[in-house]
Write a protein that holds these residues in place. Structure first.
Motif, mmCIF file in Angstrom:
data_model
loop_
_atom_site.group_PDB
_atom_site.id
_atom_site.type_symbol
_atom_site.label_atom_id
_atom_site.label_comp_id
_atom_site.label_asym_id
_atom_site.label_seq_id
_atom_site.Cartn_x
_atom_site.Cartn_y
_atom_site.Cartn_z
ATOM 1 N N HIS A 1 0.862 -1.201 0.000
ATOM 2 C CA HIS A 1 0.000 0.000 0.000
ATOM 3 C C HIS A 1 0.885 1.234 0.000
ATOM 4 O O HIS A 1 1.908 1.292 0.713
ATOM 5 C CB HIS A 1 -0.905 0.005 1.234
ATOM 6 N N LEU A 2 0.489 2.223 -0.818
ATOM 7 C CA LEU A 2 1.229 3.485 -0.897
ATOM 8 C C LEU A 2 0.236 4.585 -1.250
ATOM 9 O O LEU A 2 -0.352 4.572 -2.332
ATOM 10 C CB LEU A 2 2.339 3.404 -1.946
ATOM 11 N N SER A 3 0.041 5.510 -0.330
ATOM 12 C CA SER A 3 -0.907 6.599 -0.567
ATOM 13 C C SER A 3 -0.351 7.884 0.026
ATOM 14 O O SER A 3 0.487 7.859 0.941
ATOM 15 C CB SER A 3 -2.275 6.273 0.049
ATOM 16 N N PHE A 4 -0.863 9.013 -0.517
ATOM 17 C CA PHE A 4 -0.406 10.332 -0.085
ATOM 18 C C PHE A 4 -1.549 11.054 0.614
ATOM 19 O O PHE A 4 -2.691 10.594 0.628
ATOM 20 C CB PHE A 4 0.095 11.132 -1.286
ATOM 21 N N SER A 5 -1.229 12.221 1.160
ATOM 22 C CA SER A 5 -2.238 13.011 1.849
ATOM 23 C C SER A 5 -3.265 13.537 0.853
ATOM 24 O O SER A 5 -2.968 13.700 -0.335
ATOM 25 C CB SER A 5 -1.565 14.183 2.571
ATOM 26 N N PRO A 6 -4.495 13.820 1.293
ATOM 27 C CA PRO A 6 -5.517 14.336 0.368
ATOM 28 C C PRO A 6 -5.096 15.639 -0.308
ATOM 29 O O PRO A 6 -5.424 15.864 -1.480
ATOM 30 C CB PRO A 6 -6.727 14.535 1.282
ATOM 31 N N GLU A 7 -4.374 16.501 0.397
ATOM 32 C CA GLU A 7 -3.938 17.758 -0.209
ATOM 33 C C GLU A 7 -2.987 17.513 -1.365
ATOM 34 O O GLU A 7 -3.090 18.143 -2.428
ATOM 35 C CB GLU A 7 -3.269 18.643 0.849
ATOM 36 N N TYR A 8 -2.049 16.585 -1.156
ATOM 37 C CA TYR A 8 -1.101 16.299 -2.235
ATOM 38 C C TYR A 8 -1.809 15.635 -3.414
ATOM 39 O O TYR A 8 -1.493 15.922 -4.583
ATOM 40 C CB TYR A 8 0.004 15.389 -1.710
ATOM 41 N N ALA A 9 -2.754 14.763 -3.132
ATOM 42 C CA ALA A 9 -3.488 14.109 -4.226
ATOM 43 C C ALA A 9 -4.256 15.132 -5.056
ATOM 44 O O ALA A 9 -4.280 15.063 -6.292
ATOM 45 C CB ALA A 9 -4.434 13.056 -3.650
ATOM 46 N N ARG A 10 -4.879 16.111 -4.379
ATOM 47 C CA ARG A 10 -5.593 17.160 -5.120
ATOM 48 C C ARG A 10 -4.631 18.026 -5.921
ATOM 49 O O ARG A 10 -4.946 18.440 -7.049
ATOM 50 C CB ARG A 10 -6.401 18.007 -4.141
ATOM 51 N N ALA A 11 -3.464 18.312 -5.356
ATOM 52 C CA ALA A 11 -2.476 19.113 -6.089
ATOM 53 C C ALA A 11 -1.983 18.382 -7.325
ATOM 54 O O ALA A 11 -1.814 18.984 -8.403
ATOM 55 C CB ALA A 11 -1.304 19.454 -5.173
ATOM 56 N N VAL A 12 -1.748 17.085 -7.193
ATOM 57 C CA VAL A 12 -1.311 16.303 -8.358
ATOM 58 C C VAL A 12 -2.388 16.274 -9.425
ATOM 59 O O VAL A 12 -2.106 16.412 -10.632
ATOM 60 C CB VAL A 12 -0.932 14.870 -7.912
ATOM 61 N N GLU A 13 -3.635 16.123 -8.997
ATOM 62 C CA GLU A 13 -4.731 16.104 -9.965
ATOM 63 C C GLU A 13 -4.853 17.452 -10.679
ATOM 64 O O GLU A 13 -5.053 17.507 -11.901
ATOM 65 C CB GLU A 13 -6.031 15.758 -9.252
ATOM 66 N N ALA A 14 -4.723 18.552 -9.913
ATOM 67 C CA ALA A 14 -4.789 19.882 -10.536
ATOM 68 C C ALA A 14 -3.640 20.091 -11.516
ATOM 69 O O ALA A 14 -3.814 20.696 -12.584
ATOM 70 C CB ALA A 14 -4.761 20.953 -9.443
ATOM 71 N N LYS A 15 -2.469 19.607 -11.166
ATOM 72 C CA LYS A 15 -1.324 19.732 -12.075
ATOM 73 C C LYS A 15 -1.562 18.960 -13.360
ATOM 74 O O LYS A 15 -1.260 19.452 -14.465
ATOM 75 C CB LYS A 15 -0.063 19.217 -11.376
ATOM 76 N N GLN A 16 -2.104 17.768 -13.244
ATOM 77 C CA GLN A 16 -2.380 16.982 -14.439
ATOM 78 C C GLN A 16 -3.433 17.659 -15.310
ATOM 79 O O GLN A 16 -3.321 17.681 -16.542
ATOM 80 C CB GLN A 16 -2.845 15.579 -14.038
ATOM 81 N N VAL A 17 -4.453 18.247 -14.679
ATOM 82 C CA VAL A 17 -5.484 18.949 -15.453
ATOM 83 C C VAL A 17 -4.883 20.153 -16.167
ATOM 84 O O VAL A 17 -5.195 20.422 -17.341
ATOM 85 C CB VAL A 17 -6.636 19.370 -14.517
#
Length: 320
Positions: free
Chosen positions: A205-221
């Protein structure tokens, strides 16, 4: 043990006097001395049989498949020999066997740690381990029976945090195999000092904090929008080039037509004939009745329209 009890009862029955009125010590209840001796003999026989049964039952033990045993002696302490599978013997009351399971067993750990770029990461690690069979005496003396619960959680937690701290958050995803290999290598080295062998180490299992996940998603968008805008610009440039090319083609076509008309006015006759053929084909297929001027429909090919056109061309100085 049952056979020994039968023999004790037989000796007890033989030792008891046979009652009778004419026998010494006879009479209905017998003499008190003979009864006491018989009771003492029977008690001794039963006690001896019990001791023999206890000794026989506790002098052997069985080691199941996939297990090993170590023995503690009241006098000498831990015996340095490791006993294998099957039937083994020990001295009752003086020795106790302790059986270890040496088959591979899993151990799972999930911990929260920080990456090199200070991003909080939740990582889960699964370890397949087993004790070193030749070092079970050392393991019992220093770690006890629950050796895995004593050392593996702390080792896995420390090694996982140390390895994750060397990588950035994005590298934990792109270099996951390398991260797993580093954890396996360092954890195996640490566990070997406790005589515990690791057969496999895997990141489950490997997961990041919700803030980092949202930042990564925004960067990809944002990257996708930038790529889309780039292709829109490329499409606009291609459309512009198409319009320019089309305009140039139309200009060249008009220039060629003008040159052809200037050099040979019969070119217009040919175009009129082609247009009249198309119009006649359309009118002939129509089910309606049409009454129009033949000159307007370019169908008056035998009239003086061509002569009028040639005269108009000849009078204009631009066509000379």
């Amino acid at each position: 043990m049952a056979q020994q009890l039968k023999e004790a009862m037989a000796r007890l029955s033989r030792s008891m006097p046979k009652g009778g009125p004419n026998m010494p010590g006879g009479g209905g209840s017998g003499g008190p001395g003979g009864a006491a001796a018989a009771a003492a003999s029977a008690t001794g026989a039963l006690l001896g049989a019990a001791l023999l049964g206890y000794g026989a039952f506790n002098s052997v033990y069985t080691v199941q498949g996939g297990h090993r045993a170590v023995v503690f002696n009241r006098v000498t302490g831990m015996k340095q020999h490791v006993y294998g599978e099957g039937l083994n013997f020990n001295i009752p009351w003086f020795e106790w066997p302790y059986v270890y399971d040496i088959r591979t067993r899993p151990c799972n750990l999930q911990t929260l740690t920080g990456s090199k770029d200070l991003q909080m990461v939740t990582i889960g690690v699964r370890v397949l381990h087993k004790p070193n069979p030749s070092q079970l005496v050392w393991i019992y003396e220093h770690l006890g029976m629950n050796y895995d619960e004593r050392i593996l959680p702390s080792l896995m937690n420390e090694v996982a945090k140390a390895v994750v701290a060397r990588y950035n958050a994005n590298e934990l995803l792109t270099k996951r195999a390398q991260v797993s290999a580093d954890i396996s290598r360092e954890l195996s080295a640490r566990a070997a000092s406790f005589n515990v062998a690791l057969e496999d180490v895997a990141i489950t299992h490997l997961s990041f904090s919700p803030e980092y996940a949202r930042a990564v998603e925004a960067k990809q968008v944002a990257q996708q929008d930038a790529e889309r805008a780039k292709y829109v610009v490329i499409g606009a440039l291609q459309e512009k080039q198409t319009i320019i090319t089309k305009a140039r083609g139309e200009a060249e076509s008009a220039e060629l037509i003008g040159t052809a008309v200037r050099r040979n006015p019969g070119f217009m006759k040919l175009r009129r004939i082609d247009a009249a053929r198309d119009i006649a084909d359309i009118v002939s297929k129509s089910g309606n009745k049409i009454y129009l001027n033949a000159d307007t429909l370019l169908l008056n090919l035998m009239g003086d329209a061509d002569n009028k056109f040639e005269q108009s061309v000849t009078k204009k100085s631009g066509w000379r």
